[in-house]
Design an enzyme around this catalytic site. Structure first.
Site, short mmCIF file in Angstrom:
data_model
loop_
_atom_site.label_atom_id
_atom_site.label_comp_id
_atom_site.label_asym_id
_atom_site.label_seq_id
_atom_site.Cartn_x
_atom_site.Cartn_y
_atom_site.Cartn_z
N ASP A 11 0.65 -1.15 0.05
CA ASP A 11 0.07 0.01 0.00
C ASP A 11 0.98 1.29 -0.06
O ASP A 11 1.72 1.39 0.95
CB ASP A 11 -0.95 0.20 0.90
CG ASP A 11 -2.01 -1.13 1.26
OD1 ASP A 11 -2.20 -1.54 0.09
OD2 ASP A 11 -2.82 -1.22 2.02
N GLU A 130 -13.58 -3.84 -1.34
CA GLU A 130 -13.35 -3.64 -0.13
C GLU A 130 -14.97 -3.96 0.65
O GLU A 130 -15.94 -3.39 0.43
CB GLU A 130 -13.15 -1.91 0.34
CG GLU A 130 -11.67 -1.87 -0.35
CD GLU A 130 -11.35 -0.40 -0.43
OE1 GLU A 130 -12.27 0.16 -0.10
OE2 GLU A 130 -10.27 -0.04 -0.77
#
Length: 253
Positions: A11, A130
């Site tokens: 990330d 998500e």
């Protein structure tokens, strides 16, 4: 049977590799290039790069990072975050990525899934989801790094996304991400049963047993991890050895 893939997830915020818990409380880890090379040399099957603030600012800033990675890392690279058009996807693929992962823009404009898969092939179009659990056996899709509700049922959305042309699904459990409590096995299993394309499980790995469970119970085709690698709790080699011991079909390295 195709190989089960071990995929470090990186990330990114700005130039930095970062890590959060439930996609919040971001902590700087270091230089993404150094970590990517280390994971590649240790035998990672693929890498995932996610620009975790890109949707907020309406752009993906990973082109330079991906170009650098592609010079030294010779495994498939998936890149997500802020990809809002076919042109954005083209730019990222030209930078050296093999696949683009799209979440927020796909929710807003589902036809983008079809457009990207037609232009570059379904294998290059990863639907990124998500997911937050809203009731037992039910999950809602979120966008903007787990901040924004969509009202979409995850299983309905994943089936629609694959019908539109997504060739792979990256599912991140927002509830489990960064907690080291293990993957949401019910979520991974439900998605794997709902669609005929590979499913990558992400969010929650803390031990090698979590990896084994995601494969055996969750029936994931590939498993992404970040925290355990970034903080040196496990190595790619540790994970591969445990998977081989469990009889899982990982690549021998």
């Amino acid at each position: 049977m195709s190989n089960l893939r071990i995929i470090p997830r990186l990330d990114i915020k700005g130039p930095n590799l970062i890590k959060g818990v439930r996609l919040e409380g971001l902590r700087v880890i270091g230089d993404p290039q150094q970590h990517a090379i280390r994971y590649y040399e240790a035998g990672a099957d693929e890498l995932i790069y996610m620009d975790i603030v890109a949707s907020l600012y309406g752009r993906n800033n990973l082109s330079d990072i991906v170009k650098k990675a592609a010079r030294d890392v010779f495994v498939p690279i998936t890149v997500g975050g802020g990809i809002r058009s076919v042109d954005d996807a083209r730019d990222i693929l030209r930078s050296g990525a093999d696949k683009v992962a799209i979440n927020t823009a796909a929710v807003r404009h589902p036809e983008l899934i079809r457009d990207v898969s037609r232009r570059f092939g379904s294998q290059a179009m990863v639907l990124s989801i998500e997911a937050k659990e809203v009731a037992h056996g039910r999950w809602e899709a979120y966008t903007d790094n787990g901040r924004e509700r969509t009202g979409l049922d995850v299983l309905e959305w994943v089936m629609r996304g694959v019908e539109l042309g997504a060739g792979e699904v990256l599912v991140t459990s927002v509830d489990r991400e960064g907690t080291r409590q293990g993957y949401d096995l019910d979520l991974v299993r439900a998605i794997s049963a709902a669609v005929p394309v590979p499913v990558v499980a992400s969010g929650g790995m803390g031990t090698v047993s979590h990896f084994v469970q995601a494969a055996q119970v969750g029936r994931a085709d590939a498993i992404a991890m970040a925290d355990v690698l970034h903080f040196g709790r496990l190595s790619v080699g540790d994970i591969r050895a445990a998977a081989l011991d469990a009889g899982l079909p990982v690549r021998k390295y």
